[in-house]
Design a protein around this motif. Structure first.
Motif, PDB file in Angstrom:
ATOM      1  N   GLU A 239      26.133   6.584   5.241  1.00  0.00           N
ATOM      2  CA  GLU A 239      26.196   7.488   6.237  1.00  0.00           C
ATOM      3  C   GLU A 239      25.379   7.078   7.400  1.00  0.00           C
ATOM      4  O   GLU A 239      25.724   7.097   8.541  1.00  0.00           O
ATOM      5  N   PHE A 240      24.250   6.719   7.342  1.00  0.00           N
ATOM      6  CA  PHE A 240      23.004   6.410   8.081  1.00  0.00           C
ATOM      7  C   PHE A 240      23.298   4.972   8.757  1.00  0.00           C
ATOM      8  O   PHE A 240      22.842   4.621   9.741  1.00  0.00           O
ATOM      9  N   VAL A 241      24.716   4.360   8.137  1.00  0.00           N
ATOM     10  CA  VAL A 241      25.052   2.811   8.892  1.00  0.00           C
ATOM     11  C   VAL A 241      25.994   3.150   9.846  1.00  0.00           C
ATOM     12  O   VAL A 241      27.110   3.679   9.348  1.00  0.00           O
ATOM     13  N   PRO A 242      26.022   2.729  11.058  1.00  0.00           N
ATOM     14  CA  PRO A 242      27.190   2.784  11.789  1.00  0.00           C
ATOM     15  C   PRO A 242      28.397   2.282  11.307  1.00  0.00           C
ATOM     16  O   PRO A 242      28.437   1.043  10.653  1.00  0.00           O
ATOM     17  N   ALA A 243      29.680   2.776  11.367  1.00  0.00           N
ATOM     18  CA  ALA A 243      30.891   2.284  10.828  1.00  0.00           C
ATOM     19  C   ALA A 243      31.180   0.977  11.055  1.00  0.00           C
ATOM     20  O   ALA A 243      31.695   0.183  10.168  1.00  0.00           O
ATOM     21  N   GLY A 244      30.873   0.426  12.247  1.00  0.00           N
ATOM     22  CA  GLY A 244      31.111  -0.883  12.629  1.00  0.00           C
ATOM     23  C   GLY A 244      30.215  -2.046  11.766  1.00  0.00           C
ATOM     24  O   GLY A 244      30.527  -3.098  11.900  1.00  0.00           O
ATOM     25  N   LEU A 245      29.139  -1.335  11.496  1.00  0.00           N
ATOM     26  CA  LEU A 245      27.947  -2.396  10.819  1.00  0.00           C
ATOM     27  C   LEU A 245      28.453  -2.359   9.106  1.00  0.00           C
ATOM     28  O   LEU A 245      27.698  -3.337   8.477  1.00  0.00           O
ATOM     29  N   GLN A 246      28.836  -1.723   8.675  1.00  0.00           N
ATOM     30  CA  GLN A 246      28.956  -1.329   7.356  1.00  0.00           C
ATOM     31  C   GLN A 246      29.935  -2.404   6.850  1.00  0.00           C
ATOM     32  O   GLN A 246      30.717  -2.834   6.999  1.00  0.00           O
ATOM     33  N   GLY A 247      29.071  -3.130   5.757  1.00  0.00           N
ATOM     34  CA  GLY A 247      29.834  -4.234   5.058  1.00  0.00           C
ATOM     35  C   GLY A 247      29.819  -5.563   5.685  1.00  0.00           C
ATOM     36  O   GLY A 247      30.143  -6.545   5.300  1.00  0.00           O
TER      37      GLY A 247
END
Length: 449
Positions: A239-247
């Motif tokens: 949750e603490f990572v912006p969706a666009g950065l996840q993975g």
């Protein structure tokens, strides 16, 4: 003592180690709870002409904790832990992990430099030197040793300290498991309180060059209380990572400050001011911080490392380029700042050479599909090849696998290696303990006629 053999229901569990690439089948595993058990196991190995390996946490990436067809001395049952807040020391058994050590110390607000992965064994980590997050404040784990109890190849129980068996004590400050089976360690402790300022910053790797250069310039000159590393990693689906950065590949800065909270905020300001996409630096218990980068067991592993006296812009570009091409979401590429207490340690107290290195690079390669093995190992070797022009020739042996005698000698330098070889001859002349970063016993002096 419990003997575990092929066909026993717990044999496969007993021979499983951290690196899933390792699939070795010992003839017998001796699960030892006391020094007497170790002595009996060594006698059994000698009588039955069995090779010997020693297993604690099982994190040797080359699988040195196991062998095929031999005897494994498994010290994991040695779980005694005793903290003395008044003397600020702790004594722990050879089978204790750093997670167990840190949880016990957290109750007293005390710690020493421990492993960056909580399941790492205290024993192998410390005997190999012991590089951890708190090293710039308090030195390596071996620098905090008060004494080590061990059983030698001949079955003799010994204590090594600054006052007793001093040459052996010197050799145990980074010389690994070459000299005996460690059954107990006593460490000096330091204040970490109930919480300290620590955590992680993240930048998208394609926008991270400016941050990487700024961290490169700042970290070697930062207060010694500030420990951490730069890490190329895949941003987790949290949750603490912006969706666009996840993975996606990211540059991370791991940071922890051991000292005054007001100084902690000030020391981290230059890092936090670099506009990270993620900032989860906050007060938290040290034992919790030590688990933040734990990796799931059962993955395939390949690691290596090198020392650097400096890390120019071209080296940073290579670091980031390989960070964009991590072979698996669990893989990491670390750039660890040394200095502080690591460099200040008296060179005569440890055989480890080049402790004045400014940086250590560490391709930490993990993956899951055996079909990707060649590519994953090729990625790590490719990084070492391309960064070689910026290396100093030294190496921290706990960060590498089986890379040969030249690398072992590079870790100590020729003078210290010769001294270690003499100590090896004194305590293990037949090289019983060779399942390690092996120091060969010095040749016997010719007999005068």
């Amino acid at each position: 003592m419990k003997w575990v053999r092929p066909g026993d229901s717990d044999y496969d569990e007993a021979r499983t180690v951290f690196n899933a690439m390792i699939d070795r089948r010992p003839a017998v595993i001796a699960q030892c709870a006391t020094a007497g058990d170790v002595r009996s196991a060594l006698m059994y190995a000698r009588e039955n002409h069995l090779e010997v390996a020693v297993r604690s946490g099982g994190h040797s990436v080359a699988g040195m904790s196991l062998n095929d067809g031999g005897l494994v001395i498994d010290v994991r049952p040695m779980k005694q832990i005793s903290f003395d807040p008044q003397s600020r020391t702790a004594t722990v058994g050879g089978g204790v992990t750093w997670g167990e050590f840190d949880r016990a110390g957290q109750r007293h607000g005390l710690a020493t430099t421990g492993g960056r992965v909580s399941t790492t064994g205290v024993s192998g980590f410390t005997l190999g030197g012991g590089s951890g997050w708190l090293e710039r404040s308090w030195g390596l784990a071996c620098d905090n040793l008060v004494s080590v109890d061990l059983v030698t190849a001949s079955g003799e129980e010994m204590t090594a300290s600054a006052d007793e068996n001093r040459e052996l004590f010197w050799a145990l400050h980074g010389g690994g498991g070459n000299f005996g089976v460690a059954t107990s360690f006593t460490f000096r402790l330091h204040d970490v309180g109930q919480e300290l300022l620590c955590g992680l910053l993240l930048w998208p790797i394609d926008a991270a060059r400016e941050a990487a250069l700024a961290c490169r310039d700042y970290l070697p000159t930062a207060p010694a209380g500030l420990g951490g590393a730069l890490a190329c990693l895949v941003a987790p689906p949290e949750e603490f990572v912006p969706a666009g950065l996840q993975g996606k590949p990211a540059l991370g800065a791991v940071a922890v400050y051991a000292g005054d909270p007001a100084e902690a905020e000030q020391s981290m300001r230059p890092l936090r001011g670099l506009a990270p996409a993620v900032d989860i630096i906050a007060p938290r218990p040290y034992a919790d911080f030590q688990c933040m980068l734990d990796d799931q067991p059962g993955q395939l592993n390949y690691w290596s490392a090198d020392y650097h006296d400096d890390f120019p812009d071209d080296a940073v570009d290579i670091f980031l380029d390989y960070g964009r091409r991590l072979p698996h979401e669990s893989s990491q590429l670390l750039l660890v700042p040394w200095g502080g207490a690591v460099a200040k340690a008296d060179a005569v107290l440890t055989p480890m050479a080049r402790r004045d290195a400014t940086w250590v690079t560490h391709p930490f390669t993990l993956w899951q599909d055996p079909a990707r093995t060649e590519d994953a190992i090729g990625w790590a070797k490719g990084f070492r090849r391309d960064i070689a022009a910026f290396t100093s020739g030294g190496v921290y042996l706990n960060f590498i696998g089986n890379e040969g005698q030249d690398r072992i000698r590079a870790a100590f330098g020729e003078e210290n290696y010769a001294r270690l070889a003499q100590t090896k001859r004194n305590y293990d002349p037949e090289n019983v303990f060779h399942g390690n970063q092996n120091i060969l016993p010095a040749a016997a002096e010719p007999v005068a006629h």
